[in-house]
Scaffold this motif. Structure first.
Motif, PDB file in Angstrom:
ATOM      1  N   ARG A   1       0.847  -1.185   0.000  1.00 53.97           N
ATOM      2  CA  ARG A   1       0.000   0.000   0.000  1.00 53.97           C
ATOM      3  C   ARG A   1       0.887   1.240   0.000  1.00 53.97           C
ATOM      4  NH1 ARG A   1      -4.288   1.189   4.766  1.00 53.97           N
ATOM      5  NH2 ARG A   1      -4.156   3.427   4.499  1.00 53.97           N
ATOM      6  N   THR A   2       0.491   2.243  -0.749  1.00 54.76           N
ATOM      7  CA  THR A   2       1.207   3.505  -0.800  1.00 54.76           C
ATOM      8  C   THR A   2       0.314   4.589  -0.217  1.00 54.76           C
ATOM      9  OG1 THR A   2       2.341   2.825  -2.818  1.00 54.76           O
ATOM     10  CG2 THR A   2       2.353   5.174  -2.306  1.00 54.76           C
ATOM     11  N   THR A   3       0.849   5.335   0.733  1.00 54.44           N
ATOM     12  CA  THR A   3       0.118   6.483   1.268  1.00 54.44           C
ATOM     13  C   THR A   3       0.910   7.739   0.948  1.00 54.44           C
ATOM     14  OG1 THR A   3       1.165   6.231   3.423  1.00 54.44           O
ATOM     15  CG2 THR A   3      -0.979   5.197   3.138  1.00 54.44           C
ATOM     16  N   ILE A   4       0.202   8.799   0.656  1.00 55.85           N
ATOM     17  CA  ILE A   4       0.830  10.069   0.290  1.00 55.85           C
ATOM     18  C   ILE A   4       0.411  11.111   1.312  1.00 55.85           C
ATOM     19  CG2 ILE A   4       1.069  11.828  -1.496  1.00 55.85           C
ATOM     20  CD1 ILE A   4       0.345   9.577  -3.527  1.00 55.85           C
ATOM     21  N   ALA A   5       1.383  11.733   1.958  1.00 55.49           N
ATOM     22  CA  ALA A   5       1.114  12.720   3.004  1.00 55.49           C
ATOM     23  C   ALA A   5       0.530  13.996   2.408  1.00 55.49           C
ATOM     24  CB  ALA A   5       2.400  13.048   3.751  1.00 55.49           C
ATOM     25  N   ASP A   6      -0.270  14.681   3.217  1.00 61.45           N
ATOM     26  CA  ASP A   6      -0.859  15.954   2.798  1.00 61.45           C
ATOM     27  C   ASP A   6       0.221  16.932   2.345  1.00 61.45           C
ATOM     28  OD1 ASP A   6      -3.121  14.690   3.753  1.00 61.45           O
ATOM     29  OD2 ASP A   6      -3.700  16.309   5.107  1.00 61.45           O
ATOM     30  N   GLY A   7       1.332  16.976   3.066  1.00 67.09           N
ATOM     31  CA  GLY A   7       2.408  17.909   2.751  1.00 67.09           C
ATOM     32  C   GLY A   7       3.009  17.685   1.378  1.00 67.09           C
ATOM     33  N   VAL A   8       3.050  16.444   0.934  1.00 66.81           N
ATOM     34  CA  VAL A   8       3.582  16.131  -0.399  1.00 66.81           C
ATOM     35  C   VAL A   8       2.668  16.727  -1.461  1.00 66.81           C
ATOM     36  CG1 VAL A   8       4.088  14.249  -2.008  1.00 66.81           C
ATOM     37  CG2 VAL A   8       4.751  14.047   0.396  1.00 66.81           C
TER      38      VAL A   8
END
Length: 164
Positions: free
Chosen positions: A39-46
């Motif tokens: 699973r890949t999660t992407i942070a809000d900051g990115v």
């Protein structure tokens, strides 16, 4: 006895299902798509950085953020080791598992048609986020907080004086 199907009735035999997309590979089948093995999660900051950089690249966008955010950014630029200008100033995002929404606050250079500029910013931000993250951008809201006139000086925060 052989299985038969009745006319207009349910079929009693089913064909073997093909491997489902994204299904876990069996112990013997390790040649499946590596993208389905985690699973890949992407942070809000990115997402906020991508949106901020894409918006700043559009001609006519003079700066990002409102007056307070710009003032704090100018102070941060002058403090050694503080990291310089923030790429996320004037950017707010909400990131879900497959979708994201973006709010931008921009300052427009005088002479640019705000409606056209907003459409171009929206297009560039959506393209950059979707290309880099694979997330679907459901909306990009743009608030124009100021217009930079040609004869205006850059606003600089007044340093606080300390009384000794």
């Amino acid at each position: 006895m052989t299985e038969q199907t009745r006319p207009n009735g349910p079929q009693t035999t089913r064909p073997e299902p093909e491997a489902a997309q994204g299904a876990r590979p069996s112990a013997g089948d390790r040649r499946t798509d590596p993208g389905a093995r985690g699973r890949t999660t992407i942070a809000d900051g990115v997402v906020a950085k991508i949106a901020g950089l894409a918006a700043r690249e559009v001609p006519g966008v003079q700066a990002m953020g409102g007056g307070f955010a710009r003032g704090m950014g100018a102070v941060r630029e002058r403090v050694p080791g503080a990291g310089g200008a923030s790429t996320t100033s004037g950017v707010k995002v909400e990131v879900g598992e497959v979708q994201t929404a973006v709010d931008l606050s921009i300052i427009v250079e005088y002479g640019f048609a705000i409606g056209e500029l907003a459409r171009e910013v929206r297009t560039e931000v959506i393209a950059a986020i979707e290309r880099m993250t694979g997330l679907e951008v459901v909306e990009v809201n743009i608030a124009v907080s100021d217009v930079k006139l040609p004869d205006e000086e850059e606003e600089e925060p007044v340093p606080e004086r300390r009384v000794a």
